[in-house]
Design a protein around this motif. Structure first.
Motif, mmCIF file in Angstrom:
data_model
loop_
_atom_site.group_PDB
_atom_site.id
_atom_site.type_symbol
_atom_site.label_atom_id
_atom_site.label_comp_id
_atom_site.label_asym_id
_atom_site.label_seq_id
_atom_site.Cartn_x
_atom_site.Cartn_y
_atom_site.Cartn_z
ATOM 1 N N TRP A 10 0.844 -1.195 0.000
ATOM 2 C CA TRP A 10 0.000 0.000 0.000
ATOM 3 C C TRP A 10 0.877 1.242 0.000
ATOM 4 C CZ3 TRP A 10 -4.637 1.602 -1.063
ATOM 5 C CH2 TRP A 10 -5.042 2.886 -0.650
ATOM 6 N N ASN A 12 0.614 5.233 0.755
ATOM 7 C CA ASN A 12 -0.186 6.362 1.232
ATOM 8 C C ASN A 12 -0.109 7.529 0.252
ATOM 9 O OD1 ASN A 12 -1.163 5.191 3.613
ATOM 10 N ND2 ASN A 12 0.692 5.756 4.732
ATOM 11 N N GLU A 15 -2.210 6.514 -2.654
ATOM 12 C CA GLU A 15 -3.521 6.052 -2.203
ATOM 13 C C GLU A 15 -4.011 4.864 -3.036
ATOM 14 O OE1 GLU A 15 -6.233 9.349 -1.942
ATOM 15 O OE2 GLU A 15 -5.103 10.265 -0.323
ATOM 16 N N SER A 16 -3.088 3.923 -3.252
ATOM 17 C CA SER A 16 -3.420 2.703 -3.987
ATOM 18 C C SER A 16 -2.385 1.632 -3.669
ATOM 19 C CB SER A 16 -3.470 2.968 -5.493
ATOM 20 O OG SER A 16 -2.207 3.372 -5.965
ATOM 21 N N PHE A 17 -2.691 0.416 -4.090
ATOM 22 C CA PHE A 17 -1.732 -0.671 -3.956
ATOM 23 C C PHE A 17 -0.758 -0.594 -5.133
ATOM 24 C CE2 PHE A 17 -5.189 -2.247 -1.347
ATOM 25 C CZ PHE A 17 -4.513 -2.784 -0.263
ATOM 26 N N HIS A 30 -0.295 -0.353 -10.499
ATOM 27 C CA HIS A 30 -1.037 -0.029 -9.280
ATOM 28 C C HIS A 30 -2.492 -0.449 -9.450
ATOM 29 C CE1 HIS A 30 -2.108 3.419 -11.785
ATOM 30 N NE2 HIS A 30 -3.160 3.561 -11.002
ATOM 31 N N LYS A 34 -5.536 -5.235 -3.964
ATOM 32 C CA LYS A 34 -4.356 -6.062 -4.239
ATOM 33 C C LYS A 34 -4.538 -6.846 -5.532
ATOM 34 C CE LYS A 34 -3.139 -6.686 0.603
ATOM 35 N NZ LYS A 34 -2.999 -7.654 1.704
#
Length: 70
Positions: A10, A12, A15-17, A30, A34
């Motif tokens: 993740w 921050n 704001e995505s995997f 991304h 997941k």
């Protein structure tokens, strides 16, 4: 399905995997989940390999074992 190691974490900031493929330099994707990140990584691997072949660059074989990262 490819046999390259994919590392998913993740972010921050994004704001995505994030899904990184360490054996293929610069191959990153991304996604909101997941599974999305993994699916997008598979597409990114295909594109990475296609581009390398187009330019005559070598495509590394998957190592098939856990990579050691520092």
């Amino acid at each position: 399905m490819h046999k390259y190691e994919v590392i998913i974490y993740w972010s921050n900031l994004d704001e995505s995997f994030i899904a990184e493929v360490p054996e293929l330099a610069g191959c990153v994707a991304h996604g909101d989940t997941k599974m999305d990140a993994l699916h997008n990584a598979e597409s990114a691997i295909d594109l990475w390999i296609d581009t390398a072949r187009e330019f005559g660059d070598p495509v590394p074989e998957p190592k098939g074992e856990r990579l050691m990262l520092a």
